[in-house]
Design a protein around this motif. Sequence first.
Motif, PDB file in Angstrom:
ATOM      1  N   MET A   1       0.841  -1.176   0.000  1.00  0.00           N
ATOM      2  CA  MET A   1       0.000   0.000   0.000  1.00  0.00           C
ATOM      3  C   MET A   1       0.894   1.250   0.000  1.00  0.00           C
ATOM      4  SD  MET A   1      -2.670   1.398   2.945  1.00  0.00           S
ATOM      5  CE  MET A   1      -3.444  -0.161   3.164  1.00  0.00           C
ATOM      6  N   ASN A   2       0.643   2.152  -0.937  1.00  0.00           N
ATOM      7  CA  ASN A   2       1.363   3.422  -0.974  1.00  0.00           C
ATOM      8  C   ASN A   2       0.707   4.390  -0.002  1.00  0.00           C
ATOM      9  OD1 ASN A   2       3.199   2.665  -2.939  1.00  0.00           O
ATOM     10  ND2 ASN A   2       1.903   3.352  -4.608  1.00  0.00           N
ATOM     11  N   ILE A   3       1.524   4.955   0.886  1.00  0.00           N
ATOM     12  CA  ILE A   3       1.026   5.909   1.867  1.00  0.00           C
ATOM     13  C   ILE A   3       1.863   7.173   1.777  1.00  0.00           C
ATOM     14  CG2 ILE A   3       0.743   6.379   4.329  1.00  0.00           C
ATOM     15  CD1 ILE A   3       0.435   3.335   4.708  1.00  0.00           C
ATOM     16  N   THR A   4       1.194   8.304   1.701  1.00  0.00           N
ATOM     17  CA  THR A   4       1.878   9.594   1.731  1.00  0.00           C
ATOM     18  C   THR A   4       1.415  10.327   2.979  1.00  0.00           C
ATOM     19  OG1 THR A   4       1.982   9.720  -0.680  1.00  0.00           O
ATOM     20  CG2 THR A   4       2.258  11.778   0.526  1.00  0.00           C
ATOM     21  N   LEU A   5       2.383  10.850   3.722  1.00  0.00           N
ATOM     22  CA  LEU A   5       2.091  11.648   4.903  1.00  0.00           C
ATOM     23  C   LEU A   5       2.389  13.095   4.555  1.00  0.00           C
ATOM     24  CD1 LEU A   5       1.339  11.637   7.973  1.00  0.00           C
ATOM     25  CD2 LEU A   5       3.805  11.709   8.392  1.00  0.00           C
ATOM     26  N   VAL A   6       1.328  13.886   4.453  1.00  0.00           N
ATOM     27  CA  VAL A   6       1.477  15.314   4.175  1.00  0.00           C
ATOM     28  C   VAL A   6       1.544  15.998   5.527  1.00  0.00           C
ATOM     29  CG1 VAL A   6       0.500  17.315   3.005  1.00  0.00           C
ATOM     30  CG2 VAL A   6       0.121  15.022   2.061  1.00  0.00           C
ATOM     31  N   GLU A   7       2.693  16.627   5.809  1.00  0.00           N
ATOM     32  CA  GLU A   7       2.900  17.151   7.151  1.00  0.00           C
ATOM     33  C   GLU A   7       3.774  18.392   7.143  1.00  0.00           C
ATOM     34  OE1 GLU A   7       6.082  16.768   9.003  1.00  0.00           O
ATOM     35  OE2 GLU A   7       7.117  15.922   7.307  1.00  0.00           O
ATOM     36  N   TYR A   8       3.823  19.041   8.302  1.00  0.00           N
ATOM     37  CA  TYR A   8       4.684  20.195   8.524  1.00  0.00           C
ATOM     38  C   TYR A   8       5.672  19.789   9.610  1.00  0.00           C
ATOM     39  CZ  TYR A   8       6.097  24.952   9.827  1.00  0.00           C
ATOM     40  OH  TYR A   8       6.814  26.082  10.110  1.00  0.00           O
ATOM     41  N   PRO A   9       6.975  19.758   9.304  1.00  0.00           N
ATOM     42  CA  PRO A   9       7.964  19.219  10.242  1.00  0.00           C
ATOM     43  C   PRO A   9       7.961  19.828  11.643  1.00  0.00           C
ATOM     44  CG  PRO A   9       8.965  19.568   8.101  1.00  0.00           C
ATOM     45  CD  PRO A   9       7.594  20.173   8.044  1.00  0.00           C
TER      46      PRO A   9
ATOM     47  N   LYS B   1     -13.098  14.264  -1.568  1.00  0.00           N
ATOM     48  CA  LYS B   1     -14.058  13.238  -1.999  1.00  0.00           C
ATOM     49  C   LYS B   1     -13.709  11.885  -1.388  1.00  0.00           C
ATOM     50  CE  LYS B   1     -15.884  15.175  -6.199  1.00  0.00           C
ATOM     51  NZ  LYS B   1     -15.416  15.712  -7.436  1.00  0.00           N
ATOM     52  N   MET B   2     -12.407  11.547  -1.395  1.00  0.00           N
ATOM     53  CA  MET B   2     -11.962  10.261  -0.847  1.00  0.00           C
ATOM     54  C   MET B   2     -12.213  10.171   0.663  1.00  0.00           C
ATOM     55  SD  MET B   2      -8.374   9.747  -2.903  1.00  0.00           S
ATOM     56  CE  MET B   2      -7.844   8.318  -1.967  1.00  0.00           C
ATOM     57  N   SER B   3     -12.089  11.283   1.350  1.00  0.00           N
ATOM     58  CA  SER B   3     -12.242  11.282   2.803  1.00  0.00           C
ATOM     59  C   SER B   3     -13.709  11.212   3.222  1.00  0.00           C
ATOM     60  CB  SER B   3     -11.623  12.549   3.405  1.00  0.00           C
ATOM     61  OG  SER B   3     -12.422  13.685   3.130  1.00  0.00           O
ATOM     62  N   GLY B   4     -14.599  11.712   2.354  1.00  0.00           N
ATOM     63  CA  GLY B   4     -16.010  11.764   2.695  1.00  0.00           C
ATOM     64  C   GLY B   4     -16.339  12.869   3.692  1.00  0.00           C
ATOM     65  N   LEU B   5     -15.371  13.748   3.939  1.00  0.00           N
ATOM     66  CA  LEU B   5     -15.558  14.832   4.909  1.00  0.00           C
ATOM     67  C   LEU B   5     -15.921  16.129   4.207  1.00  0.00           C
ATOM     68  CD1 LEU B   5     -12.375  14.158   7.071  1.00  0.00           C
ATOM     69  CD2 LEU B   5     -14.742  13.628   7.694  1.00  0.00           C
TER      70      LEU B   5
ATOM     71  N   VAL C   1      -3.984  24.421   5.812  1.00  0.00           N
ATOM     72  CA  VAL C   1      -4.461  23.045   5.701  1.00  0.00           C
ATOM     73  C   VAL C   1      -4.238  22.287   7.010  1.00  0.00           C
ATOM     74  CG1 VAL C   1      -4.248  20.887   4.401  1.00  0.00           C
ATOM     75  CG2 VAL C   1      -3.926  23.076   3.232  1.00  0.00           C
ATOM     76  N   LYS C   2      -5.271  21.603   7.478  1.00  0.00           N
ATOM     77  CA  LYS C   2      -5.151  20.759   8.681  1.00  0.00           C
ATOM     78  C   LYS C   2      -4.208  19.612   8.371  1.00  0.00           C
ATOM     79  CE  LYS C   2      -7.783  18.453  12.250  1.00  0.00           C
ATOM     80  NZ  LYS C   2      -7.163  19.132  13.383  1.00  0.00           N
ATOM     81  N   ARG C   3      -3.376  19.282   9.332  1.00  0.00           N
ATOM     82  CA  ARG C   3      -2.398  18.237   9.125  1.00  0.00           C
ATOM     83  C   ARG C   3      -2.202  17.440  10.412  1.00  0.00           C
ATOM     84  NH1 ARG C   3      -0.694  23.508   8.986  1.00  0.00           N
ATOM     85  NH2 ARG C   3       0.513  23.787  10.840  1.00  0.00           N
ATOM     86  N   PRO C   4      -1.620  16.274  10.296  1.00  0.00           N
ATOM     87  CA  PRO C   4      -1.160  15.628   9.071  1.00  0.00           C
ATOM     88  C   PRO C   4      -2.325  15.088   8.240  1.00  0.00           C
ATOM     89  CG  PRO C   4      -0.884  14.142  10.920  1.00  0.00           C
ATOM     90  CD  PRO C   4      -1.371  15.452  11.487  1.00  0.00           C
ATOM     91  N   ILE C   5      -2.021  14.851   6.974  1.00  0.00           N
ATOM     92  CA  ILE C   5      -2.972  14.202   6.079  1.00  0.00           C
ATOM     93  C   ILE C   5      -2.327  12.894   5.646  1.00  0.00           C
ATOM     94  CG2 ILE C   5      -4.251  14.328   3.906  1.00  0.00           C
ATOM     95  CD1 ILE C   5      -4.047  17.381   4.071  1.00  0.00           C
ATOM     96  N   LEU C   6      -3.027  11.812   5.859  1.00  0.00           N
ATOM     97  CA  LEU C   6      -2.546  10.496   5.475  1.00  0.00           C
ATOM     98  C   LEU C   6      -3.301  10.095   4.211  1.00  0.00           C
ATOM     99  CD1 LEU C   6      -0.557   8.479   6.808  1.00  0.00           C
ATOM    100  CD2 LEU C   6      -2.549   7.326   7.744  1.00  0.00           C
ATOM    101  N   VAL C   7      -2.575   9.925   3.119  1.00  0.00           N
ATOM    102  CA  VAL C   7      -3.197   9.635   1.828  1.00  0.00           C
ATOM    103  C   VAL C   7      -2.800   8.232   1.373  1.00  0.00           C
ATOM    104  CG1 VAL C   7      -3.465  10.390  -0.570  1.00  0.00           C
ATOM    105  CG2 VAL C   7      -3.017  12.085   1.219  1.00  0.00           C
ATOM    106  N   THR C   8      -3.796   7.389   1.084  1.00  0.00           N
ATOM    107  CA  THR C   8      -3.544   6.062   0.520  1.00  0.00           C
ATOM    108  C   THR C   8      -4.298   5.969  -0.806  1.00  0.00           C
ATOM    109  OG1 THR C   8      -5.452   4.923   1.484  1.00  0.00           O
ATOM    110  CG2 THR C   8      -3.488   5.128   2.887  1.00  0.00           C
ATOM    111  N   GLU C   9      -4.271   4.798  -1.417  1.00  0.00           N
ATOM    112  CA  GLU C   9      -4.983   4.628  -2.687  1.00  0.00           C
ATOM    113  C   GLU C   9      -6.493   4.762  -2.506  1.00  0.00           C
ATOM    114  OE1 GLU C   9      -3.025   1.833  -1.693  1.00  0.00           O
ATOM    115  OE2 GLU C   9      -1.343   1.868  -3.072  1.00  0.00           O
ATOM    116  N   ASN C  10      -7.006   4.370  -1.325  1.00  0.00           N
ATOM    117  CA  ASN C  10      -8.446   4.282  -1.115  1.00  0.00           C
ATOM    118  C   ASN C  10      -9.048   5.362  -0.242  1.00  0.00           C
ATOM    119  OD1 ASN C  10      -7.525   1.882  -2.106  1.00  0.00           O
ATOM    120  ND2 ASN C  10      -8.271   0.640  -0.451  1.00  0.00           N
ATOM    121  N   THR C  11      -8.235   5.964   0.614  1.00  0.00           N
ATOM    122  CA  THR C  11      -8.819   6.893   1.582  1.00  0.00           C
ATOM    123  C   THR C  11      -7.855   8.004   1.964  1.00  0.00           C
ATOM    124  OG1 THR C  11     -10.195   6.983   3.566  1.00  0.00           O
ATOM    125  CG2 THR C  11      -8.152   5.753   3.744  1.00  0.00           C
TER     126      THR C  11
END
Length: 118
Positions: free
Chosen positions: A1-9, A48-52, A93-103
Amino acid sequence: MNITLVEYPKCTTCKRGKKWLEEHNITYIDRDIKEQNPTAEELKKWQKMSGLPLKRFFNTSGMLYREMDLKNKLPDMSEEEQLKLLAYDGMLVKRPILVTENTVLIGMKEKEWEEYLG
């Protein structure tokens, strides 16, 4: 599973999220939101993916959010205007954002991360 963590250090919540991923031996791609802010297109897809609702993507506790008085301005803005605003500055932007293929998961909620990533 590919996971991207969008964050501010410098964000303590983001640091907690990174630590959690590392403790659970979960490989991820780290994306600094200051250096590589999400585009309006990405944000629209993630929403759209988050449903939020889109308003959940705003960092309501951030200085910039307060300085711009977005609490009072957002209700009168179109979705398009909100997306442009979020894409304009990653600090909105609220963070972190965890992005996968599905959600897409917004913020660091251990229970939610545990349920999704096991």
